[in-house]
Design a protein around this motif. Structure first.
Motif, PDB file in Angstrom:
ATOM      1  N   GLU A  88      32.716 100.247   3.267  1.00  0.00           N
ATOM      2  CA  GLU A  88      33.253 100.547   4.348  1.00  0.00           C
ATOM      3  C   GLU A  88      32.064 100.107   5.751  1.00  0.00           C
ATOM      4  O   GLU A  88      31.496  99.711   6.432  1.00  0.00           O
ATOM      5  CB  GLU A  88      34.073 101.261   5.428  1.00  0.00           C
ATOM      6  CG  GLU A  88      35.434 101.293   4.733  1.00  0.00           C
ATOM      7  CD  GLU A  88      36.390 102.907   4.646  1.00  0.00           C
ATOM      8  OE1 GLU A  88      35.455 103.640   5.272  1.00  0.00           O
ATOM      9  OE2 GLU A  88      37.361 102.790   4.635  1.00  0.00           O
ATOM     10  N   ARG A  89      31.042 100.935   5.079  1.00  0.00           N
ATOM     11  CA  ARG A  89      29.291 101.067   5.713  1.00  0.00           C
ATOM     12  C   ARG A  89      28.929  99.086   5.947  1.00  0.00           C
ATOM     13  O   ARG A  89      28.294  99.260   7.127  1.00  0.00           O
ATOM     14  CB  ARG A  89      28.749 101.828   4.677  1.00  0.00           C
ATOM     15  CG  ARG A  89      27.048 101.642   5.980  1.00  0.00           C
ATOM     16  CD  ARG A  89      26.266 103.309   4.982  1.00  0.00           C
ATOM     17  NE  ARG A  89      25.118 102.479   5.811  1.00  0.00           N
ATOM     18  CZ  ARG A  89      23.616 103.794   6.000  1.00  0.00           C
ATOM     19  NH1 ARG A  89      24.976 105.454   5.396  1.00  0.00           N
ATOM     20  NH2 ARG A  89      23.433 103.887   6.684  1.00  0.00           N
ATOM     21  N   LYS A  90      28.946  98.604   4.535  1.00  0.00           N
ATOM     22  CA  LYS A  90      28.600  97.678   4.688  1.00  0.00           C
ATOM     23  C   LYS A  90      29.328  96.752   5.968  1.00  0.00           C
ATOM     24  O   LYS A  90      28.054  95.934   6.545  1.00  0.00           O
ATOM     25  CB  LYS A  90      29.032  96.528   3.464  1.00  0.00           C
ATOM     26  CG  LYS A  90      28.733  95.284   2.768  1.00  0.00           C
ATOM     27  CD  LYS A  90      28.813  95.163   1.587  1.00  0.00           C
ATOM     28  CE  LYS A  90      29.735  94.146   1.701  1.00  0.00           C
ATOM     29  NZ  LYS A  90      30.149  93.257   0.675  1.00  0.00           N
ATOM     30  N   GLY A  91      30.771  96.751   6.181  1.00  0.00           N
ATOM     31  CA  GLY A  91      30.821  95.966   6.524  1.00  0.00           C
ATOM     32  C   GLY A  91      30.611  96.176   8.451  1.00  0.00           C
ATOM     33  O   GLY A  91      30.775  95.666   9.352  1.00  0.00           O
ATOM     34  N   LYS A  92      30.408  97.591   9.266  1.00  0.00           N
ATOM     35  CA  LYS A  92      29.671  97.977  10.044  1.00  0.00           C
ATOM     36  C   LYS A  92      28.714  97.970  10.061  1.00  0.00           C
ATOM     37  O   LYS A  92      28.036  97.670  11.022  1.00  0.00           O
ATOM     38  CB  LYS A  92      30.044  99.714   9.385  1.00  0.00           C
ATOM     39  CG  LYS A  92      31.404  99.699  10.417  1.00  0.00           C
ATOM     40  CD  LYS A  92      31.218 101.861  10.362  1.00  0.00           C
ATOM     41  CE  LYS A  92      32.472 102.650  10.064  1.00  0.00           C
ATOM     42  NZ  LYS A  92      32.836 103.453  10.127  1.00  0.00           N
ATOM     43  N   GLY A  94      26.530  94.985   8.478  1.00  0.00           N
ATOM     44  CA  GLY A  94      26.072  93.853   7.815  1.00  0.00           C
ATOM     45  C   GLY A  94      25.480  93.923   7.100  1.00  0.00           C
ATOM     46  O   GLY A  94      25.427  93.851   5.821  1.00  0.00           O
ATOM     47  N   ASP A  95      24.087  93.490   7.400  1.00  0.00           N
ATOM     48  CA  ASP A  95      22.983  93.050   5.977  1.00  0.00           C
ATOM     49  C   ASP A  95      22.848  94.114   5.942  1.00  0.00           C
ATOM     50  O   ASP A  95      22.291  94.689   4.756  1.00  0.00           O
ATOM     51  CB  ASP A  95      21.631  92.515   6.225  1.00  0.00           C
ATOM     52  CG  ASP A  95      22.130  90.665   6.543  1.00  0.00           C
ATOM     53  OD1 ASP A  95      21.252  89.727   7.498  1.00  0.00           O
ATOM     54  OD2 ASP A  95      23.525  90.730   6.543  1.00  0.00           O
ATOM     55  N   LYS A  96      22.148  95.027   6.735  1.00  0.00           N
ATOM     56  CA  LYS A  96      21.348  96.441   5.955  1.00  0.00           C
ATOM     57  C   LYS A  96      22.699  97.355   5.221  1.00  0.00           C
ATOM     58  O   LYS A  96      22.322  98.005   4.142  1.00  0.00           O
ATOM     59  CB  LYS A  96      21.665  97.380   7.079  1.00  0.00           C
ATOM     60  CG  LYS A  96      20.717  97.199   8.146  1.00  0.00           C
ATOM     61  CD  LYS A  96      20.302  97.967   9.647  1.00  0.00           C
ATOM     62  CE  LYS A  96      19.442  97.449  10.287  1.00  0.00           C
ATOM     63  NZ  LYS A  96      19.148  98.744  11.802  1.00  0.00           N
ATOM     64  N   GLY A  97      24.289  96.688   4.801  1.00  0.00           N
ATOM     65  CA  GLY A  97      24.851  97.240   4.260  1.00  0.00           C
ATOM     66  C   GLY A  97      25.146  96.385   2.832  1.00  0.00           C
ATOM     67  O   GLY A  97      25.423  97.516   2.025  1.00  0.00           O
ATOM     68  N   LYS A  98      24.510  95.077   3.059  1.00  0.00           N
ATOM     69  CA  LYS A  98      25.008  94.859   1.785  1.00  0.00           C
ATOM     70  C   LYS A  98      23.334  95.159   1.160  1.00  0.00           C
ATOM     71  O   LYS A  98      24.014  95.520  -0.240  1.00  0.00           O
ATOM     72  CB  LYS A  98      24.439  92.980   2.341  1.00  0.00           C
ATOM     73  CG  LYS A  98      25.655  92.448   3.044  1.00  0.00           C
ATOM     74  CD  LYS A  98      25.008  91.097   2.580  1.00  0.00           C
ATOM     75  CE  LYS A  98      26.374  90.642   3.729  1.00  0.00           C
ATOM     76  NZ  LYS A  98      25.891  89.376   3.982  1.00  0.00           N
ATOM     77  N   GLY A  99      22.424  95.964   1.548  1.00  0.00           N
ATOM     78  CA  GLY A  99      21.489  96.436   1.048  1.00  0.00           C
ATOM     79  C   GLY A  99      21.462  97.383   0.621  1.00  0.00           C
ATOM     80  O   GLY A  99      20.842  98.359  -0.483  1.00  0.00           O
ATOM     81  N   LEU A 100      22.723  98.203   1.186  1.00  0.00           N
ATOM     82  CA  LEU A 100      22.898  99.347   0.386  1.00  0.00           C
ATOM     83  C   LEU A 100      23.989  99.620  -0.063  1.00  0.00           C
ATOM     84  O   LEU A 100      23.636 100.213  -1.661  1.00  0.00           O
ATOM     85  CB  LEU A 100      23.764 100.333   1.637  1.00  0.00           C
ATOM     86  CG  LEU A 100      24.095 101.582   1.290  1.00  0.00           C
ATOM     87  CD1 LEU A 100      22.734 102.332   0.607  1.00  0.00           C
ATOM     88  CD2 LEU A 100      25.417 102.024   2.707  1.00  0.00           C
ATOM     89  N   VAL A 101      24.642  98.191  -0.440  1.00  0.00           N
ATOM     90  CA  VAL A 101      25.919  98.049  -1.634  1.00  0.00           C
ATOM     91  C   VAL A 101      25.024  98.217  -2.755  1.00  0.00           C
ATOM     92  O   VAL A 101      24.637  98.469  -4.134  1.00  0.00           O
ATOM     93  CB  VAL A 101      26.812  97.533  -1.246  1.00  0.00           C
ATOM     94  CG1 VAL A 101      27.326  97.076  -2.433  1.00  0.00           C
ATOM     95  CG2 VAL A 101      28.036  97.629   0.095  1.00  0.00           C
ATOM     96  N   LYS A 102      24.271  97.214  -2.572  1.00  0.00           N
ATOM     97  CA  LYS A 102      23.032  96.469  -3.995  1.00  0.00           C
ATOM     98  C   LYS A 102      22.231  97.662  -4.283  1.00  0.00           C
ATOM     99  O   LYS A 102      21.799  97.510  -5.353  1.00  0.00           O
ATOM    100  CB  LYS A 102      21.882  95.427  -3.459  1.00  0.00           C
ATOM    101  CG  LYS A 102      22.101  94.109  -3.911  1.00  0.00           C
ATOM    102  CD  LYS A 102      21.239  92.639  -3.461  1.00  0.00           C
ATOM    103  CE  LYS A 102      22.316  91.600  -3.010  1.00  0.00           C
ATOM    104  NZ  LYS A 102      21.306  91.030  -2.153  1.00  0.00           N
TER     105      LYS A 102
END
Length: 108
Positions: A88-92, A94-102
């Protein structure tokens, strides 16, 4: 036909709160000197009650014990809840969230 009734999904918020309240410990058994890793049953019982959860801790002859296998569904629910929050955070964000998920080893 199932042998179970009153089946309800675990509340993810309650489960996360439960795990925030408990502390894994190491200990030595008084009766035989063996070392172990686990939880203090009385602490688990208190945390379960505070979070509106049940099970896991049993009392026998004045002693409390932990049924560790019953922690597995709680751990799975916590993992699912945390995964949901991360995505959900990734969706909110954008790219910052992708880094978090990764960073958590989660790929999509």
């Amino acid at each position: 036909m199932t042998l179970k009734e009153n089946i309800q999904e675990l509340d993810g918020e309650k489960v996360i709160e439960f795990f925030r309240k408990i502390t894994p410990v190491t200990y030595t058994l008084k009766k035989n000197g063996k070392n172990g890793t686990g939880y203090i049953a009385q602490d688990l019982k208190k945390a379960l009650e505070e979070c509106g959860l049940c099970g896991i801790v049993e009392e026998n002859n004045g002693y409390y014990g932990v049924r560790y296998e019953e922690l597995i569904p709680l751990r799975i629910k916590m993992t699912q809840e945390l995964y949901k929050r991360i995505t959900e955070r990734k969706g909110k964000h954008g790219d910052k969230g992708k880094g978090l998920v990764k960073g958590y080893g989660i790929t999509e």
